[in-house]
Scaffold this motif. Structure first.
Motif, PDB file in Angstrom:
ATOM      1  N   GLY A 215       3.151  -9.042  -5.647  1.00 24.21           N
ATOM      2  CA  GLY A 215       3.121  -7.932  -4.701  1.00 24.21           C
ATOM      3  C   GLY A 215       3.192  -8.401  -3.266  1.00 24.21           C
ATOM      4  N   ARG A 216       2.480  -9.457  -2.956  1.00 29.00           N
ATOM      5  CA  ARG A 216       2.520 -10.002  -1.599  1.00 29.00           C
ATOM      6  C   ARG A 216       3.905 -10.532  -1.257  1.00 29.00           C
ATOM      7  NH1 ARG A 216      -3.254 -13.308  -1.872  1.00 29.00           N
ATOM      8  NH2 ARG A 216      -4.608 -11.553  -1.262  1.00 29.00           N
ATOM      9  N   ALA A 217       4.620 -11.013  -2.268  1.00 29.87           N
ATOM     10  CA  ALA A 217       5.969 -11.538  -2.046  1.00 29.87           C
ATOM     11  C   ALA A 217       7.009 -10.433  -1.927  1.00 29.87           C
ATOM     12  CB  ALA A 217       6.342 -12.487  -3.184  1.00 29.87           C
ATOM     13  N   GLY A 218       6.645  -9.210  -2.299  1.00 27.20           N
ATOM     14  CA  GLY A 218       7.565  -8.082  -2.196  1.00 27.20           C
ATOM     15  C   GLY A 218       8.588  -7.996  -3.309  1.00 27.20           C
ATOM     16  N   ASP A 219       8.316  -8.647  -4.442  1.00 32.57           N
ATOM     17  CA  ASP A 219       9.228  -8.582  -5.594  1.00 32.57           C
ATOM     18  C   ASP A 219       8.853  -7.361  -6.432  1.00 32.57           C
ATOM     19  OD1 ASP A 219      10.759  -8.913  -7.848  1.00 32.57           O
ATOM     20  OD2 ASP A 219      10.229 -11.020  -8.181  1.00 32.57           O
ATOM     21  N   LEU A 220       9.426  -6.202  -6.088  1.00 31.50           N
ATOM     22  CA  LEU A 220       9.023  -4.948  -6.719  1.00 31.50           C
ATOM     23  C   LEU A 220       9.422  -4.868  -8.188  1.00 31.50           C
ATOM     24  CD1 LEU A 220       9.581  -2.195  -4.000  1.00 31.50           C
ATOM     25  CD2 LEU A 220       7.470  -3.355  -4.658  1.00 31.50           C
ATOM     26  N   ASN A 221      10.536  -5.482  -8.555  1.00 32.37           N
ATOM     27  CA  ASN A 221      10.949  -5.434  -9.954  1.00 32.37           C
ATOM     28  C   ASN A 221       9.962  -6.179 -10.852  1.00 32.37           C
ATOM     29  OD1 ASN A 221      13.282  -3.908  -9.500  1.00 32.37           O
ATOM     30  ND2 ASN A 221      14.501  -5.718  -9.057  1.00 32.37           N
ATOM     31  N   ARG A 222       9.586  -7.367 -10.444  1.00 31.98           N
ATOM     32  CA  ARG A 222       8.609  -8.130 -11.228  1.00 31.98           C
ATOM     33  C   ARG A 222       7.239  -7.468 -11.146  1.00 31.98           C
ATOM     34  NH1 ARG A 222       7.039 -10.357 -15.620  1.00 31.98           N
ATOM     35  NH2 ARG A 222       5.575 -12.088 -15.391  1.00 31.98           N
ATOM     36  N   PHE A 223       6.906  -6.901  -9.992  1.00 35.42           N
ATOM     37  CA  PHE A 223       5.624  -6.211  -9.852  1.00 35.42           C
ATOM     38  C   PHE A 223       5.553  -5.035 -10.810  1.00 35.42           C
ATOM     39  CE2 PHE A 223       2.764  -3.041  -8.079  1.00 35.42           C
ATOM     40  CZ  PHE A 223       1.629  -3.801  -7.823  1.00 35.42           C
ATOM     41  N   LEU A 224       6.643  -4.298 -10.948  1.00 39.26           N
ATOM     42  CA  LEU A 224       6.675  -3.161 -11.868  1.00 39.26           C
ATOM     43  C   LEU A 224       6.414  -3.620 -13.295  1.00 39.26           C
ATOM     44  CD1 LEU A 224       7.258  -0.218 -12.647  1.00 39.26           C
ATOM     45  CD2 LEU A 224       9.698  -0.801 -12.674  1.00 39.26           C
TER      46      LEU A 224
ATOM     47  N   MET B 123       7.429   3.650  -3.965  1.00 36.20           N
ATOM     48  CA  MET B 123       6.558   2.488  -3.817  1.00 36.20           C
ATOM     49  C   MET B 123       6.788   1.865  -2.439  1.00 36.20           C
ATOM     50  SD  MET B 123       4.453   1.552  -6.258  1.00 36.20           S
ATOM     51  CE  MET B 123       4.307  -0.226  -6.114  1.00 36.20           C
ATOM     52  N   PRO B 124       5.729   1.402  -1.772  1.00 40.37           N
ATOM     53  CA  PRO B 124       5.941   0.699  -0.501  1.00 40.37           C
ATOM     54  C   PRO B 124       6.686  -0.609  -0.741  1.00 40.37           C
ATOM     55  CG  PRO B 124       3.661   0.483  -1.231  1.00 40.37           C
ATOM     56  CD  PRO B 124       4.307   1.466  -2.161  1.00 40.37           C
ATOM     57  N   ALA B 125       7.283  -1.161   0.335  1.00 48.54           N
ATOM     58  CA  ALA B 125       8.033  -2.417   0.209  1.00 48.54           C
ATOM     59  C   ALA B 125       7.150  -3.528  -0.338  1.00 48.54           C
ATOM     60  CB  ALA B 125       8.615  -2.813   1.558  1.00 48.54           C
ATOM     61  N   ARG B 126       5.894  -3.484   0.042  1.00 50.04           N
ATOM     62  CA  ARG B 126       4.897  -4.388  -0.518  1.00 50.04           C
ATOM     63  C   ARG B 126       3.661  -3.564  -0.881  1.00 50.04           C
ATOM     64  NH1 ARG B 126       7.704  -7.891   2.583  1.00 50.04           N
ATOM     65  NH2 ARG B 126       7.872 -10.052   1.839  1.00 50.04           N
ATOM     66  N   PRO B 127       3.162  -3.699  -2.100  1.00 50.84           N
ATOM     67  CA  PRO B 127       1.971  -2.938  -2.495  1.00 50.84           C
ATOM     68  C   PRO B 127       0.821  -3.195  -1.524  1.00 50.84           C
ATOM     69  CG  PRO B 127       2.965  -3.997  -4.400  1.00 50.84           C
ATOM     70  CD  PRO B 127       3.678  -4.547  -3.194  1.00 50.84           C
ATOM     71  N   HIS B 128       0.015  -2.161  -1.293  1.00 49.07           N
ATOM     72  CA  HIS B 128      -1.111  -2.289  -0.372  1.00 49.07           C
ATOM     73  C   HIS B 128      -2.099  -3.341  -0.875  1.00 49.07           C
ATOM     74  CE1 HIS B 128       0.268   1.203   1.854  1.00 49.07           C
ATOM     75  NE2 HIS B 128       0.344   1.887   0.732  1.00 49.07           N
TER      76      HIS B 128
ATOM     77  N   LEU C 212      -3.958  -3.941  -4.606  1.00 50.54           N
ATOM     78  CA  LEU C 212      -3.898  -5.198  -5.353  1.00 50.54           C
ATOM     79  C   LEU C 212      -5.305  -5.672  -5.707  1.00 50.54           C
ATOM     80  CD1 LEU C 212      -1.138  -7.050  -3.281  1.00 50.54           C
ATOM     81  CD2 LEU C 212      -0.874  -5.990  -5.530  1.00 50.54           C
ATOM     82  N   GLN C 213      -6.207  -5.548  -4.753  1.00 52.79           N
ATOM     83  CA  GLN C 213      -7.586  -5.972  -5.000  1.00 52.79           C
ATOM     84  C   GLN C 213      -8.257  -5.080  -6.035  1.00 52.79           C
ATOM     85  OE1 GLN C 213      -9.264  -8.754  -3.844  1.00 52.79           O
ATOM     86  NE2 GLN C 213     -10.722  -8.083  -5.407  1.00 52.79           N
TER      87      GLN C 213
END
Length: 238
Positions: free
Chosen positions: A135-144, A183-188, A192-193
């Motif tokens: 999520g911090r890296a902004g990889d939304l596909n892998r995050f999904l 979804m935001p460009a990077r999850p909040h 994440l926490q």
């Protein structure tokens, strides 16, 4: 029969029902469908069988194929969910599934903290950690992919087979939210926490903490997607 033809007919007929081009009560005929779609009657029969299992149509002897009203649809079928998310009904679909999630997932997290096997809870913790990195890296596909797996593990970890059976519908709405650009460009960072907090509470056997952290995730999710259904009326089925 060629699978591509089969899927194309299912997709075109199903979308027509979902978006209202074939409204409830419409009677379709196999011969007409076969001619319009350029396929054999056997392809049409198999497509209708699949759509009937979704609750979209029914075959009526000596009449034809009748389109069914929305209250007959299988609301938990992932394909029905996907079609609704891709059409004019996306707001209502997001609302329904978001409200369902907010009711079920906190309880699932609470139960998982009491009953989840050690191996599954360890996997959940690892997935939460990966979600934060990705999520911090902004990889939304892998995050999904990881997000779907995370919520699937919580549902299955609850030990409740009915909760576990919701993994595909919830996965479908998570995918739809990303596909719709919600979804935001990077999850909040806080979100994440909270995922880490859920996993930590489940692994540590703290039901109340697990439920509270999941409730925070659900409330944040609803707040982010609620504008999509702000002006959408609620259906009421008699």
């Amino acid at each position: 029969m060629p699978l591509s033809l089969h899927n194309r007919v299912i997709d075109e007929l199903g979308r027509a029902v979902i978006d209202g081009r074939s409204p409830a009560g419409t009677v379709l005929h196999s011969d007409d469908i076969a001619q319009t779609q350029g396929v054999s009657r056997s392809v049409v029969r198999e497509a209708i069988r699949v759509l009937a299992a979704m609750g979209l149509v029914e075959s009526v002897r000596r009449i034809g194929i009748r389109v069914l009203p929305q209250e007959r649809w299988n609301a938990y079928d992932p394909t029905v969910i996907r079609w609704r998310l891709e059409g004019e009904g996306k707001g209502a679909q997001l609302r329904s599934l978001s409200e369902l999630r907010s009711a079920v997932e906190p309880m699932a997290a609470e139960l998982a903290a009491q009953h989840c096997p050690e191996e599954l809870s360890a996997q959940l913790m690892a997935v939460a950690a990966q979600m934060r990195t990705v999520g911090r890296a902004g990889d939304l596909n892998r995050f999904l992919e990881l997000d779907i797996l995370f919520h699937r593990l919580v549902l299955h970890g609850s030990g409740n087979e009915m909760f576990a059976s919701l993994d595909e519908p919830i996965g479908a709405v998570l995918s739809g939210r990303t596909d719709l650009g919600l979804m935001p460009a990077r999850p909040h960072e806080t979100a994440l926490q909270w995922h880490v907090d859920v996993a930590d509470a489940i692994q540590g056997g703290h039901p109340e903490k697990a439920r509270a952290a999941m409730e925070l995730i659900m409330r944040r999710t609803i707040a982010e997607v609620e504008p999509t259904w702000a002006d959408t009326p609620r259906p009421y089925f008699a």
